[in-house]
Write a protein that holds these residues in place. Sequence first.
Motif, PDB file in Angstrom:
ATOM      1  N   ASN A 299       3.290   6.685  -4.705  1.00  0.00           N
ATOM      2  CA  ASN A 299       1.935   6.561  -4.501  1.00  0.00           C
ATOM      3  C   ASN A 299       1.439   7.893  -3.929  1.00  0.00           C
ATOM      4  O   ASN A 299       2.079   8.193  -2.876  1.00  0.00           O
ATOM      5  CB  ASN A 299       1.776   5.381  -3.363  1.00  0.00           C
ATOM      6  CG  ASN A 299       1.834   4.111  -3.817  1.00  0.00           C
ATOM      7  OD1 ASN A 299       1.932   3.845  -5.152  1.00  0.00           O
ATOM      8  ND2 ASN A 299       1.979   2.921  -3.181  1.00  0.00           N
TER       9      ASN A 299
ATOM     10  N   GLU B 178      -4.391   9.405  -3.468  1.00  0.00           N
ATOM     11  CA  GLU B 178      -4.961   8.398  -4.259  1.00  0.00           C
ATOM     12  C   GLU B 178      -5.269   7.057  -3.270  1.00  0.00           C
ATOM     13  O   GLU B 178      -5.971   6.095  -3.329  1.00  0.00           O
ATOM     14  CB  GLU B 178      -3.879   7.719  -5.493  1.00  0.00           C
ATOM     15  CG  GLU B 178      -3.934   8.343  -6.654  1.00  0.00           C
ATOM     16  CD  GLU B 178      -2.689   8.064  -7.556  1.00  0.00           C
ATOM     17  OE1 GLU B 178      -1.954   6.952  -7.282  1.00  0.00           O
ATOM     18  OE2 GLU B 178      -2.259   8.838  -8.180  1.00  0.00           O
ATOM     19  N   MET B 179      -4.366   6.910  -2.518  1.00  0.00           N
ATOM     20  CA  MET B 179      -4.500   6.109  -1.317  1.00  0.00           C
ATOM     21  C   MET B 179      -5.635   6.166  -0.402  1.00  0.00           C
ATOM     22  O   MET B 179      -6.217   5.087  -0.167  1.00  0.00           O
ATOM     23  CB  MET B 179      -3.175   5.939  -0.292  1.00  0.00           C
ATOM     24  CG  MET B 179      -2.032   5.219  -0.968  1.00  0.00           C
ATOM     25  SD  MET B 179      -0.654   5.169   0.432  1.00  0.00           S
ATOM     26  CE  MET B 179       0.198   6.688   0.541  1.00  0.00           C
TER      27      MET B 179
ATOM     28  N   ARG C  79      -8.619   5.166  -2.428  1.00  0.00           N
ATOM     29  CA  ARG C  79      -8.683   3.738  -2.746  1.00  0.00           C
ATOM     30  C   ARG C  79      -9.374   2.984  -1.447  1.00  0.00           C
ATOM     31  O   ARG C  79     -10.293   2.276  -1.492  1.00  0.00           O
ATOM     32  CB  ARG C  79      -7.276   3.184  -2.711  1.00  0.00           C
ATOM     33  CG  ARG C  79      -7.368   1.582  -3.229  1.00  0.00           C
ATOM     34  CD  ARG C  79      -6.058   1.252  -3.704  1.00  0.00           C
ATOM     35  NE  ARG C  79      -5.434   2.094  -4.690  1.00  0.00           N
ATOM     36  CZ  ARG C  79      -3.950   2.555  -4.411  1.00  0.00           C
ATOM     37  NH1 ARG C  79      -3.371   2.045  -3.463  1.00  0.00           N
ATOM     38  NH2 ARG C  79      -3.564   3.305  -5.240  1.00  0.00           N
ATOM     39  N   LYS C  80      -8.916   3.383  -0.212  1.00  0.00           N
ATOM     40  CA  LYS C  80      -9.439   2.879   1.055  1.00  0.00           C
ATOM     41  C   LYS C  80     -10.798   3.416   1.367  1.00  0.00           C
ATOM     42  O   LYS C  80     -11.888   2.631   1.604  1.00  0.00           O
ATOM     43  CB  LYS C  80      -8.665   3.141   2.221  1.00  0.00           C
ATOM     44  CG  LYS C  80      -9.053   2.530   3.493  1.00  0.00           C
ATOM     45  CD  LYS C  80      -9.434   1.311   3.530  1.00  0.00           C
ATOM     46  CE  LYS C  80      -8.561   0.143   3.549  1.00  0.00           C
ATOM     47  NZ  LYS C  80      -9.168  -1.251   3.370  1.00  0.00           N
TER      48      LYS C  80
ATOM     49  N   LEU D 244      -5.424  -1.682   0.855  1.00  0.00           N
ATOM     50  CA  LEU D 244      -4.138  -0.884   0.496  1.00  0.00           C
ATOM     51  C   LEU D 244      -3.127  -2.092   0.625  1.00  0.00           C
ATOM     52  O   LEU D 244      -2.986  -2.919   1.227  1.00  0.00           O
ATOM     53  CB  LEU D 244      -3.888  -0.275   1.891  1.00  0.00           C
ATOM     54  CG  LEU D 244      -4.835   1.016   2.111  1.00  0.00           C
ATOM     55  CD1 LEU D 244      -4.478   1.768   3.538  1.00  0.00           C
ATOM     56  CD2 LEU D 244      -4.695   1.945   0.746  1.00  0.00           C
TER      57      LEU D 244
ATOM     58  N   ASP E 227       1.610   0.725  -0.305  1.00  0.00           N
ATOM     59  CA  ASP E 227       0.856   1.956   0.355  1.00  0.00           C
ATOM     60  C   ASP E 227       1.051   2.113   1.888  1.00  0.00           C
ATOM     61  O   ASP E 227       0.985   3.307   2.211  1.00  0.00           O
ATOM     62  CB  ASP E 227      -0.748   1.771  -0.040  1.00  0.00           C
ATOM     63  CG  ASP E 227      -1.166   1.732  -1.399  1.00  0.00           C
ATOM     64  OD1 ASP E 227      -0.449   2.574  -2.063  1.00  0.00           O
ATOM     65  OD2 ASP E 227      -2.078   0.899  -1.477  1.00  0.00           O
TER      66      ASP E 227
ATOM     67  N   THR F 163       4.423   3.429   2.709  1.00  0.00           N
ATOM     68  CA  THR F 163       4.206   5.051   2.148  1.00  0.00           C
ATOM     69  C   THR F 163       3.453   5.938   3.535  1.00  0.00           C
ATOM     70  O   THR F 163       4.140   6.906   4.090  1.00  0.00           O
ATOM     71  CB  THR F 163       3.843   5.099   0.954  1.00  0.00           C
ATOM     72  OG1 THR F 163       4.451   4.591  -0.003  1.00  0.00           O
ATOM     73  CG2 THR F 163       3.823   6.565   0.517  1.00  0.00           C
ATOM     74  N   PHE F 164       2.511   5.351   3.709  1.00  0.00           N
ATOM     75  CA  PHE F 164       1.463   6.231   4.666  1.00  0.00           C
ATOM     76  C   PHE F 164       2.140   6.077   6.025  1.00  0.00           C
ATOM     77  O   PHE F 164       2.249   7.383   6.645  1.00  0.00           O
ATOM     78  CB  PHE F 164       0.050   5.365   4.888  1.00  0.00           C
ATOM     79  CG  PHE F 164      -0.634   5.913   6.071  1.00  0.00           C
ATOM     80  CD1 PHE F 164      -1.085   7.278   5.853  1.00  0.00           C
ATOM     81  CD2 PHE F 164      -0.973   5.127   7.144  1.00  0.00           C
ATOM     82  CE1 PHE F 164      -1.911   7.854   6.810  1.00  0.00           C
ATOM     83  CE2 PHE F 164      -1.912   5.710   8.174  1.00  0.00           C
ATOM     84  CZ  PHE F 164      -2.363   7.247   7.952  1.00  0.00           C
TER      85      PHE F 164
ATOM     86  N   MET G  68      -7.398   9.476   6.134  1.00  0.00           N
ATOM     87  CA  MET G  68      -7.331   8.012   6.105  1.00  0.00           C
ATOM     88  C   MET G  68      -7.540   7.261   7.479  1.00  0.00           C
ATOM     89  O   MET G  68      -8.385   6.104   7.054  1.00  0.00           O
ATOM     90  CB  MET G  68      -5.553   7.844   5.866  1.00  0.00           C
ATOM     91  CG  MET G  68      -5.209   6.329   5.678  1.00  0.00           C
ATOM     92  SD  MET G  68      -5.672   5.525   4.509  1.00  0.00           S
ATOM     93  CE  MET G  68      -4.357   5.711   3.324  1.00  0.00           C
TER      94      MET G  68
ATOM     95  N   GLU H  32      -3.800  -6.486   5.755  1.00  0.00           N
ATOM     96  CA  GLU H  32      -3.456  -5.238   5.933  1.00  0.00           C
ATOM     97  C   GLU H  32      -3.170  -4.424   7.247  1.00  0.00           C
ATOM     98  O   GLU H  32      -2.372  -3.963   7.574  1.00  0.00           O
ATOM     99  CB  GLU H  32      -4.946  -4.350   5.204  1.00  0.00           C
ATOM    100  CG  GLU H  32      -5.029  -4.088   3.777  1.00  0.00           C
ATOM    101  CD  GLU H  32      -6.366  -3.597   3.643  1.00  0.00           C
ATOM    102  OE1 GLU H  32      -6.371  -2.520   3.096  1.00  0.00           O
ATOM    103  OE2 GLU H  32      -7.622  -3.983   4.226  1.00  0.00           O
TER     104      GLU H  32
END
Length: 453
Positions: free
Chosen positions: A8, A12-13, A16-17, A23, A27, A30-31, A48, A61
């Motif tokens: 990921n 990209e993440m 997406r958010k 997420l 995701d 990873t974050f 983010m 989430e």
Amino acid sequence: MSHTMGGNSFPEMIMRKRDGGQLSAEDIHTFVGGVKSRTIQDSQIGAMLMAIWQKSMDNKETMMLTKEMMTSGEVLHWPEEWTGLVVDKHSTGGVGDKVSIPLAPALAACGCKVPMISGRGLAHTGGTLDKLESIPGFNIHLSTERVKQILQDVGCFIVGQTETLVPADRVLYAHRDITATVDSVPLITASIMSKKAAEGLNALVLDVKFGKAALYKDMDSARTLAQSMVAVGNSLGIKTGAVLSRMDAPIGRCVGNSLEIYEALECLKGRGPDDLNNLITSLGGYLLQMCGRAATLEAGQKAISEVLMNGKALQHFQEMLQAQGVTADISRSLCSEKAEYFNHLRRAKHQTELKAPDDGTVLDIDGMTIAVVLHKLGAGRTKPGEPINHSVGAELLVDLGQQVKKGQSWIRIHHDCATLSSHQHADLQEALVIGSGEGFQNNARVVEFIQPI
């Protein structure tokens, strides 16, 4: 420096958010991993956080973010025989909020184990650690081995966040402060609940404040945050409940580090002001009910009230002081019936009393205004790590609902500078609202209990 972990990519993440998507567990893993290992850039962390602030997160989430943050460091584990007894409380911050200081030893006196990891003050809110550090010798930096021993022997401790506990939160918290994302419900929830979950708790009560001197000004926003934290806590296996409490006028009569220790000690001697006692017994009683030490909320409140009156809570506090570095002489002296507190706590060089401008009933005292003036006088800090003046503070000389006469002293300011400026004087006088007594609301702090789910 790699932008990807587990396939990921960070951009990209963030996208997406930003676009309102969800997420995934991967995701979020990873974050948080990237935050902890510093493989994600500061600008990406900020982006983010802003995306989360704008688009929010659903319960799932928020739950996953909390769990990942909690396991980013050490999680405390306690002996089997303590199961059900390990409890704590968290407050969202206020003015004059010294509740933790008498509450931890009161809960210990009722048979609980209280591993309280507290914070420092920032902006207008005071920090429990700063208050305790106004007691000479009090040490908030203890090893995991030492805190386990204190919990075994005394039943409670109050320390700072260790390097190994929820390290991801320290990074995110610092970024939230500088990116205007502090007041996001999922981010507040994950920050608070990850630290509490890492304490290895069985039960937790949250004191969520609303009002002029709180993070949330209205009750509905405070309830939204409380419900988010209660949901996450319970899904992590911690029995979690919350109270909504008013935060307009200061809690008790004292604001400022040394003065709040003096008031906390008075409370532990059964002589605390009613509104402070009400908060302590409500929160403590609720916890005793949640962890099964009391059959009802009322029985729990009565048990807390009794240990404050009969000296048992005070005894645990004295033992905690000594276990955390205060000499036996000082701790004995502070906890004695007729203690001369300012033989040990620092007193400011000057005291200035302000007078009521009219006859009438005290309708309100604006805690936020008082806190802002005290902050400028040296009681608070603007950025983490700044030194503070423990002796600066205020004592309220009147209560809400009290009749006052023109010229009567209503507040005493403790300050080290020679005089208060005319501006400070004017601001403080504006904090006092006097009127006719009609329509005066009683000042009950606790407005609503939010049950464990």
